[in-house]
Scaffold this motif. Structure first.
Motif, PDB file in Angstrom:
ATOM      1  N   THR A  10       0.848  -1.197   0.000  1.00 44.97           N
ATOM      2  CA  THR A  10       0.000   0.000   0.000  1.00 44.97           C
ATOM      3  C   THR A  10       0.879   1.241   0.000  1.00 44.97           C
ATOM      4  O   THR A  10       2.044   1.189   0.405  1.00 44.97           O
ATOM      5  N   GLY A  11       0.319   2.349  -0.448  1.00 43.50           N
ATOM      6  CA  GLY A  11       1.121   3.565  -0.570  1.00 43.50           C
ATOM      7  C   GLY A  11       2.183   3.382  -1.635  1.00 43.50           C
ATOM      8  O   GLY A  11       3.286   3.942  -1.570  1.00 43.50           O
ATOM      9  N   GLY A 132       3.559   2.240   7.865  1.00 39.13           N
ATOM     10  CA  GLY A 132       2.919   3.560   7.995  1.00 39.13           C
ATOM     11  C   GLY A 132       2.741   3.951   9.452  1.00 39.13           C
ATOM     12  O   GLY A 132       2.287   3.145  10.264  1.00 39.13           O
ATOM     13  N   MET A 157       6.970  -2.332  12.078  1.00 39.87           N
ATOM     14  CA  MET A 157       8.391  -2.209  11.737  1.00 39.87           C
ATOM     15  C   MET A 157       9.200  -1.452  12.789  1.00 39.87           C
ATOM     16  O   MET A 157       9.038  -0.258  12.985  1.00 39.87           O
ATOM     17  N   HIS A 189       7.886   2.214  17.795  1.00 41.18           N
ATOM     18  CA  HIS A 189       8.672   2.910  16.776  1.00 41.18           C
ATOM     19  C   HIS A 189       8.422   4.406  16.930  1.00 41.18           C
ATOM     20  O   HIS A 189       7.538   4.985  16.309  1.00 41.18           O
ATOM     21  N   ALA A 244      14.053   3.185   5.132  1.00 40.72           N
ATOM     22  CA  ALA A 244      12.819   2.552   5.614  1.00 40.72           C
ATOM     23  C   ALA A 244      12.468   1.360   4.722  1.00 40.72           C
ATOM     24  O   ALA A 244      12.105   0.285   5.213  1.00 40.72           O
TER      25      ALA A 244
HETATM   26  P1  NAI Z   1       4.529   9.317   1.093  1.00 38.42           P
HETATM   27  O1  NAI Z   1       3.575  10.378   1.523  1.00 38.42           O
HETATM   28  O2  NAI Z   1       5.596   9.597   0.118  1.00 38.42           O
HETATM   29  O3  NAI Z   1       3.681   8.096   0.498  1.00 38.42           O
HETATM   30  C1  NAI Z   1       2.568   7.570   1.125  1.00 38.42           C
HETATM   31  C2  NAI Z   1       1.642   7.067   0.044  1.00 38.42           C
HETATM   32  O4  NAI Z   1       0.581   6.382   0.677  1.00 38.42           O
HETATM   33  C3  NAI Z   1       1.021   8.187  -0.788  1.00 38.42           C
HETATM   34  O5  NAI Z   1       1.253   7.933  -2.166  1.00 38.42           O
HETATM   35  C4  NAI Z   1      -0.449   8.116  -0.437  1.00 38.42           C
HETATM   36  O6  NAI Z   1      -1.305   8.429  -1.540  1.00 38.42           O
HETATM   37  C5  NAI Z   1      -0.599   6.658  -0.018  1.00 38.42           C
HETATM   38  N1  NAI Z   1      -1.734   6.400   0.848  1.00 38.42           N
HETATM   39  C6  NAI Z   1      -2.256   7.160   1.837  1.00 38.42           C
HETATM   40  N2  NAI Z   1      -3.318   6.573   2.370  1.00 38.42           N
HETATM   41  C7  NAI Z   1      -3.479   5.398   1.736  1.00 38.42           C
HETATM   42  C8  NAI Z   1      -4.423   4.353   1.851  1.00 38.42           C
HETATM   43  N3  NAI Z   1      -5.430   4.436   2.716  1.00 38.42           N
HETATM   44  N4  NAI Z   1      -4.294   3.297   1.053  1.00 38.42           N
HETATM   45  C9  NAI Z   1      -3.295   3.222   0.137  1.00 38.42           C
HETATM   46  N5  NAI Z   1      -2.373   4.190  -0.017  1.00 38.42           N
HETATM   47  C10 NAI Z   1      -2.461   5.263   0.773  1.00 38.42           C
HETATM   48  O7  NAI Z   1       5.110   8.705   2.446  1.00 38.42           O
HETATM   49  P2  NAI Z   1       6.391   7.757   2.645  1.00 38.42           P
HETATM   50  O8  NAI Z   1       7.588   8.583   2.828  1.00 38.42           O
HETATM   51  O9  NAI Z   1       6.372   6.715   1.600  1.00 38.42           O
HETATM   52  O10 NAI Z   1       6.058   7.132   4.068  1.00 38.42           O
HETATM   53  C11 NAI Z   1       4.957   6.263   4.262  1.00 38.42           C
HETATM   54  C12 NAI Z   1       4.714   6.027   5.739  1.00 38.42           C
HETATM   55  O11 NAI Z   1       5.801   5.327   6.327  1.00 38.42           O
HETATM   56  C13 NAI Z   1       4.538   7.293   6.569  1.00 38.42           C
HETATM   57  O12 NAI Z   1       3.474   7.078   7.477  1.00 38.42           O
HETATM   58  C14 NAI Z   1       5.833   7.403   7.329  1.00 38.42           C
HETATM   59  O13 NAI Z   1       5.668   8.110   8.539  1.00 38.42           O
HETATM   60  C15 NAI Z   1       6.108   5.951   7.579  1.00 38.42           C
HETATM   61  N6  NAI Z   1       7.502   5.614   7.950  1.00 38.42           N
HETATM   62  C16 NAI Z   1       7.682   4.614   8.866  1.00 38.42           C
HETATM   63  C17 NAI Z   1       8.947   4.212   9.240  1.00 38.42           C
HETATM   64  C18 NAI Z   1       9.139   3.102  10.243  1.00 38.42           C
HETATM   65  O14 NAI Z   1      10.295   2.863  10.623  1.00 38.42           O
HETATM   66  N7  NAI Z   1       8.117   2.396  10.720  1.00 38.42           N
HETATM   67  C19 NAI Z   1      10.137   4.877   8.700  1.00 38.42           C
HETATM   68  C20 NAI Z   1       9.849   5.893   7.728  1.00 38.42           C
HETATM   69  C21 NAI Z   1       8.564   6.246   7.375  1.00 38.42           C
END
Ligand code: NAI
Length: 327
Positions: A10-11, A132, A157, A189, A244
């Motif tokens: 997803t995403g 996420g 994660m 996390h 990540a």
């Molecule tokens: P991003 O904003 O570049 O991409 C997120 C994507 O998810 C967007 O394309 C958006 O349209 C999509 N999205 C939103 N809601 C959705 C849904 N209900 N269903 C499907 N797709 C959906 O963000 P990025 O940089 O890719 O980060 C994603 C997540 O990962 C963020 O929440 C960030 O905080 C988290 N993260 C977690 C880490 C961890 O260690 N657990 C480390 C780094 C980031």
């Protein structure tokens, strides 16, 4: 040759998605002999779906021998059909002026819907990794929304924190990252996570004795690992994405293919280990074998560790309490 497995992400059009999909398709996650079918989910928004199409065009252009198929979806009920692995990366980031409760609530809605969809249509053995944020609580919500799936199939994660801690220890000791064993990260996390090198060894020698500097542990190491995400945003203007994605690959690979006796950190629903209340989605040291993880039990605790674990546990229980009415 092996039968393809289904991997939902997803995403998929986001930053992490862009650093993740190509590595899954090249065999870095599930092995160089395992064909994959990618089931990609993005929000229905026209721009997001168009961007997803663009990523799929690039995946095509890589001509990966292991990429046996790919699909674009805007509904989790179709995206998760028969999926064997689900990487839940997409979530709603905190907008300007957004309260924490609001953030938890909007993400709560996403992960309830996705948990229900997994419950309804995914493989009964699906391995779920939530990336996420807030990752632990989102994973907890998805697990609670999927009562027909085993609880142990839902994970969050912590591996990025684990890998960050490994690199800091390697730099401090001047030893290669690959030589460090028995490191772990407890809890959420978030900056409250507790990276713990009390049991770590390098070539059989105690890392704690090698470093022999409790002030460094408390005042440099823990804040550096805990605030690393913020430091990356400050430096790059964007949040950690490649690291990540790399951690997500590490987490899933070890879970699926085994960690070869090495400790790794996974956010998993507690079974009461170390007095962490049952079902709390908590970072624990685990060893993976045969597609299952097993918690490293019986590690001794000292006052400082107990204190740190209580802090990160309280934060998680507060997050859970804030969304309990939703699940
Ligand atoms: P991003 O904003 O570049 O991409 C997120 C994507 O998810 C967007 O394309 C958006 O349209 C999509 N999205 C939103 N809601 C959705 C849904 N209900 N269903 C499907 N797709 C959906 O963000 P990025 O940089 O890719 O980060 C994603 C997540 O990962 C963020 O929440 C960030 O905080 C988290 N993260 C977690 C880490 C961890 O260690 N657990 C480390 C780094 C980031």
């Amino acid at each position: 040759s092996k039968k393809p497995v289904r991997v939902a992400v997803t995403g998929a059009a986001g930053q992490i998605g862009y650093a993740l999909l190509f590595r899954i398709a090249s065999g870095e996650m599930l092995g160089k002999d395992q064909p994959v079918i990618l089931q990609l989910l993005e929000i229905p928004d026209e721009k997001a779906q168009k961007a997803l199409k663009g990523v799929m065009m690039e995946l095509e252009d890589c001509a990966f021998p292991l990429l046996a198929g790919m699909e674009a979806h805007s509904d989790p009920m179709t995206a998760f059909k028969d999926t064997d692995y689900a990487l839940l990366v997409g979530s709603r980031p905190r907008g300007p002026g957004m309260e924490r409760a609001e953030l938890l609530a909007v993400n709560g809605a996403i992960f309830i819907a996705q948990g229900k969809a997994l419950n309804a249509v995914a493989s009964r053995n699906v391995k779920v990794l939530v990336v996420g944020n807030p990752a632990n609580t989102n994973a907890w919500i998805a697990m609670k929304s999927a009562p027909d799936l085993p609880r142990k199939n839902f994970t969050a994660m912590l591996r990025l924190d684990h890998n960050r801690a490994l690199s800091q220890i390697a730099a401090k000791t001047g030893k290669p990252v690959s030589s460090i064993e028995k490191l772990c990260v407890w809890g959420n996390h978030s900056p409250t996570m507790y990276a713990d090198y009390r049991f770590a060894t390098i070539e059989g020698q105690s890392v704690k004795e090698m470093i022999n500097d409790e002030t460094w542990n408390r005042e440099v190491f823990l804040p550096t690992v805990g605030k690393r995400g913020a430091a990356i945003i400050e430096a790059r203007g964007l949040s950690s994405a490649a690291s990540a994605a790399n951690a997500a690959i590490d987490h899933m690979r070890d879970w699926a293919l085994g960690s070869n006796g090495r400790w790794v950190t996974m956010g998993i629903p507690s079974d009461g280990w170390y007095d962490i209340p049952k079902d709390t989605m908590f970072g624990f040291p685990v060893v993976c074998e045969g597609g299952e993880y097993k918690v490293v039990e019986g590690l001794p605790m000292d006052d400082f560790s107990r204190e740190r674990i209580a802090i990160t546990l309280k934060e998680l229980l507060d997050e859970q309490a804030a969304v309990k009415h939703l699940v």
